[in-house]
Design a protein around this motif. Structure first.
Motif: not given
Length: 302
Positions: A171, A174-175, A177
Motif C-alpha cells: 500500500t 502504491k501510495t 507511486q
C-alpha cells in the motif's frame, strides 16, 4: 553333569540371598509402581466420572429436547384436531413427522461427524499420551506441547503481522507511486498555470493595446465621419458651373502654367546673373513688375 547342575543352581542360590539394601530398593520400586497404579486408577476414575457427567448432561439435553418435541407435537395435534377435514390434518401431520425425521437425520449426521472428529482427536491424544508415557516425560511433554501451541499461535500471529506488514508495504509503494504521479501532474499543472498566466498577461496587454487603438480608431472614425458629413454638406451645396465658364477656367489654368514656366526660366536666369557684380538691380525689378501684373490684368477673376 554334576558340574553343570552346580553351575545352573549357583545364580539362583545367590539370587535368593538378597541384602537389606536390595530389599529396600525392591520395596521402594514396588511402592512407586503401586503409587503409579493408584494415580492411573484415579485418573481413569476421574475420566470415567467426567464421561458419566457428560453422559448425564447429554441425557438432560436429550430429555429437554424430547419434552420440547412432545409439547410441539401436542400443540400440533391439538391444532389439527380442532380443524375440520381429516385429509388436510393427516397431510399436515405427515408433513410434521417428515420434517421432524429430517431434522433428526440432520442432527444424527451432525453428531456422527462430531463423534468421528472427537474419536480422531481422542486417538491423536491417546497416541500422544502413549508417546509421552513411553518417553517418561509427561509433564515436560505437556509443557513442551503448550509451548509448541503458544509458539504456533505466536508464529501465526507473526505471519499475520508479516502479511499485514507486506500489505502495508504494498500500500505504501502504491501510495508513493500515486504521490509521485500527482506530483508530476501538479508540476505540469504549475507549468501550464505559469504559461497560461504569461499568455493571459500578454493577452491583457494586447487587449489594452487594442482598446487604445480602438479609442484612436473611434476618434479617427468620428473625425472621418464629421469630415464625411462636411463633404456631404459641401456636395449637397455644390452646383455644377456652366460649360463656358469651365472652358474659360481651363484656358486660365493653361495660361498660368505657361506663365509659371516663364517665371521659372526667369528665376534661373536671375540666379545665374546673381553671381555677377550687382545682385539687386533696379532694371530687373522694373522688368519683373509688369510681368507680375499680367495674369491679374488678363484674368481679373483670379
Amino acid at each position: 553333569r554334576s558340574r553343570l547342575k552346580s553351575k545352573s543352581r549357583g545364580p539362583s542360590e545367590r539370587f535368593l540371598g538378597l541384602t537389606v539394601e536390595q530389599k529396600c530398593e525392591l520395596v521402594e520400586r514396588e511402592l512407586e509402581e503401586t503409587k503409579d497404579e493408584i494415580q492411573k486408577i484415579e485418573e481413569d476414575s476421574e475420566q470415567t466420572l467426567q464421561d458419566l457427567e457428560a453422559a448425564m448432561e447429554e441425557a438432560d439435553v436429550w430429555w429437554a429436547e424430547v419434552k420440547k418435541a412432545i409439547s410441539d407435537f401436542d400443540k400440533e395435534i391439538s391444532t389439527l384436531s380442532q380443524k375440520k377435514g381429516g385429509t388436510v390434518a393427516s397431510e399436515k401431520l405427515l408433513r410434521y413427522l417428515e420434517e421432524r425425521n429430517h431434522q433428526r437425520d440432520l442432527l444424527k449426521e451432525k453428531l456422527r461427524l462430531k463423534n468421528d472428529s472427537l474419536r480422531s482427536y481422542k486417538k491423536k491424544l491417546q497416541q500422544q499420551l502413549r508417546q509421552k508415557e513411553h518417553m517418561g516425560e509427561t509433564f515436560r511433554e505437556v509443557r513442551f506441547e503448550q509451548l509448541q501451541i503458544r509458539n504456533m499461535q505466536y508464529q501465526e500471529k507473526i505471519e499475520e503481522k508479516n502479511e499485514e506488514l507486506l500489505q502495508l508495504k504494498l500500500t505504501s509503494g502504491k501510495t508513493v507511486q500515486a504521490l509521485n504521479l500527482y506530483k508530476r501532474r501538479l508540476q505540469d499543472a504549475m507549468e501550464t498555470s505559469v504559461c497560461l498566466t504569461k499568455d493571459i498577461s500578454q493577452r491583457k496587454e494586447l487587449l489594452e493595446k487594442i482598446e487604445r487603438e480602438t479609442v484612436v480608431v473611434e476618434e479617427e472614425r468620428a473625425k472621418a465621419e464629421s469630415l464625411n458629413k462636411q463633404l456631404r454638406r459641401q456636395l449637397s451645396d455644390y452646383r455644377v458651373p456652366p460649360v463656358l465658364r469651365y472652358v474659360q477656367e481651363k484656358m486660365a489654368i493653361s495660361d498660368l502654367q505657361n506663365s509659371l514656366k516663364a517665371w521659372e526660366r526667369k528665376v534661373s536666369i536671375a540666379e545665374v546673373s546673381a553671381t555677377g557684380p550687382s545682385v539687386h538691380e533696379p532694371a530687373a525689378e522694373v522688368a519683373v513688375g509688369p510681368a507680375l501684373c499680367l495674369p491679374t490684368c488678363r484674368h481679373p477673376r483670379h
